[in-house]
Design a protein around this motif. Structure first.
Motif, mmCIF file in Angstrom:
data_model
loop_
_atom_site.group_PDB
_atom_site.id
_atom_site.type_symbol
_atom_site.label_atom_id
_atom_site.label_comp_id
_atom_site.label_asym_id
_atom_site.label_seq_id
_atom_site.Cartn_x
_atom_site.Cartn_y
_atom_site.Cartn_z
ATOM 1 N N GLY A 20 -6.616 34.822 -0.580
ATOM 2 C CA GLY A 20 -5.365 34.706 -0.073
ATOM 3 C C GLY A 20 -4.443 35.995 -0.426
ATOM 4 O O GLY A 20 -3.827 36.606 0.498
ATOM 5 N N LEU A 21 -4.630 36.274 -1.724
ATOM 6 C CA LEU A 21 -3.728 37.421 -2.071
ATOM 7 C C LEU A 21 -4.246 38.684 -1.529
ATOM 8 O O LEU A 21 -3.499 39.660 -0.884
ATOM 9 C CB LEU A 21 -3.700 37.491 -3.679
ATOM 10 C CG LEU A 21 -2.961 38.840 -4.264
ATOM 11 C CD1 LEU A 21 -1.555 39.037 -3.789
ATOM 12 C CD2 LEU A 21 -3.164 39.016 -5.741
ATOM 13 N N ALA A 22 -5.631 39.089 -1.350
ATOM 14 C CA ALA A 22 -6.008 40.268 -0.875
ATOM 15 C C ALA A 22 -6.145 40.271 0.697
ATOM 16 O O ALA A 22 -5.622 41.359 1.039
ATOM 17 C CB ALA A 22 -7.681 40.177 -1.118
ATOM 18 N N VAL A 23 -6.095 39.156 1.339
ATOM 19 C CA VAL A 23 -5.651 39.290 2.895
ATOM 20 C C VAL A 23 -4.489 39.292 2.953
ATOM 21 O O VAL A 23 -3.964 39.998 4.012
ATOM 22 C CB VAL A 23 -6.042 37.887 3.351
ATOM 23 C CG1 VAL A 23 -5.907 37.870 5.074
ATOM 24 C CG2 VAL A 23 -7.793 37.806 3.477
ATOM 25 N N THR A 24 -3.426 38.795 2.227
ATOM 26 C CA THR A 24 -2.108 38.893 2.445
ATOM 27 C C THR A 24 -1.820 40.528 2.331
ATOM 28 O O THR A 24 -0.791 40.950 3.215
ATOM 29 C CB THR A 24 -1.337 38.264 1.398
ATOM 30 O OG1 THR A 24 -1.691 36.733 1.726
ATOM 31 C CG2 THR A 24 0.242 38.213 1.565
ATOM 32 N N ALA A 25 -2.325 40.932 1.393
ATOM 33 C CA ALA A 25 -2.078 42.524 0.873
ATOM 34 C C ALA A 25 -2.560 43.377 2.295
ATOM 35 O O ALA A 25 -1.630 44.207 2.752
ATOM 36 C CB ALA A 25 -2.741 42.804 -0.284
ATOM 37 N N VAL A 26 -3.690 42.961 2.831
ATOM 38 C CA VAL A 26 -4.187 43.686 3.963
ATOM 39 C C VAL A 26 -3.021 43.642 5.055
ATOM 40 O O VAL A 26 -2.858 44.577 5.848
ATOM 41 C CB VAL A 26 -5.424 43.069 4.333
ATOM 42 C CG1 VAL A 26 -5.850 43.743 5.869
ATOM 43 C CG2 VAL A 26 -6.645 43.734 3.103
#
Length: 342
Positions: free
Chosen positions: A104-110
């Protein structure tokens, strides 16, 4: 595996497919839906009696959504069963281990930072790969924290480590959203879990990752039975425990990350389905993993039917529905585990 269980899993998938396609704002006869789905097979020509508009509803709206639900549910349940075998922990689940939070954190960053365009459905490579990196990093952090106290990795210690990692990563996610307020609505909708906007593009994005995950995990399912007797015994039987463990963690994290990248955060599927299969069909991972994939897909497809019909014309986020089922189930599993441990 008894052939009856495999047939039962395939029947569950077929029933979920028919029910998921037939029910909705425009109800369609299940028999006609079955005939129309058979018409999609090469060389088959049957008269379903449906109008062109009804056929379009099936092929363009409902079928991709149900197929995506089958794939996402299958991946989450397969990953949950795999994690439970790798960590020898009945409470292991992609969400409780922090895997979903990392993805979730990685996708939010993207999305928030606009890497590669930032659209969830428009990135066949960037979002799944970012989610995979986040998911793998999170599960390794949880594993490391759970082992920090020594070789004794009790179920409770590992879950507490997962909760801590999830909280830490969620804090990072919140910070990113505060710094990029224009992305809040898009990310918030994704966080609650969603299949409402599913299309064939999402299916094509998830399918190769799901295939790789299923092949790797199912080919190594016997090793999970060997790991269950302990590392020393597994080594004496010719297995390299750490190598097998890392390979299975990577495969399960890939499947989870790919599912999360197209559907958002949908919790508890990875703990409900493997436990139900274990109660019904036995404790061998040779049985648990393939059946979890089949029944997990059917479970999420049917849960999606509840999500879009229970409060019609409004739609309940599917992550909310799985949480309503999963939270009481998790308390039951936790209580049973503590009684067995004592």
């Amino acid at each position: 595996m008894r052939p009856g269980w495999l047939v039962g899993g395939l029947v569950a998938v077929f029933v979920a497919l028919i029910v998921g396609v037939a029910l909705g704002p425009v109800s369609l006869p299940p028999g006609s839906v079955a005939l129309e789905l058979l018409n999609l097979l090469p060389g088959v020509h049957l008269d379903s009696g449906l109008t062109e508009r009804e056929v379009a509803i099936i092929t363009e709206l409902r079928l991709p959504r149900v197929v995506l639900g089958l794939l996402v549910g299958g991946m989450l349940a397969l990953a949950g069963g795999c994690y439970q075998g790798v960590f020898r922990n009945p409470l292991a689940d992609p969400h409780l281990l922090g895997v979903a939070a990392g993805a979730g954190l990685a996708v939010t960053a993207v999305i928030a930072l606009g890497v590669g365009g930032g659209e969830i459905s428009g990135l066949p490579i960037t979002v799944p790969l970012a989610a995979f990196v986040g998911a793998t990093g999170a599960v390794l952090m949880t594993y490391g924290l759970g082992a920090a106290g020594g070789r004794d990795r009790s179920p409770t210690t590992l879950i507490l480590a997962g909760v801590a990692v999830s909280a830490f990563l969620s804090a990072g996610q919140t910070y990113l959203l505060q710094r990029n307020a224009d992305s809040i609505q898009q990310v918030y909708s994704w966080l609650l879990g969603r299949l409402a906007t599913a299309g064939w593009h999402d299916v094509r994005v998830l399918l190769p990752y799901a295939a790789v995950t299923a092949i790797v995990v199912l080919l190594h399912r016997r090793e999970l039975d060997t790991l269950s007797v302990g590392d020393e015994e597994a080594t004496s039987l010719g297995l390299h425990p750490q190598r097998s463990r890392y390979l299975l963690i990577a495969a399960a994290s890939l499947g989870t990350a790919a599912a999360v990248s197209v559907s958002g955060l949908i919790g508890f599927v990875g703990i409900i389905v493997p436990h139900a299969v274990r109660l019904l069909a036995g404790s061998s991972y040779r049985v648990i993993l393939p059946l979890s994939m089949l029944f997990g897909g059917a479970f999420l497809a049917l849960t999606d039917v509840v999500a879009r019909t229970a409060a019609a014309p409004a739609e309940i986020p599917i992550g909310v529905v799985t949480a309503l089922f999963g939270a009481p189930f998790f308390v039951l599993v936790l209580r049973t585990t503590r009684q067995v441990a004592s």
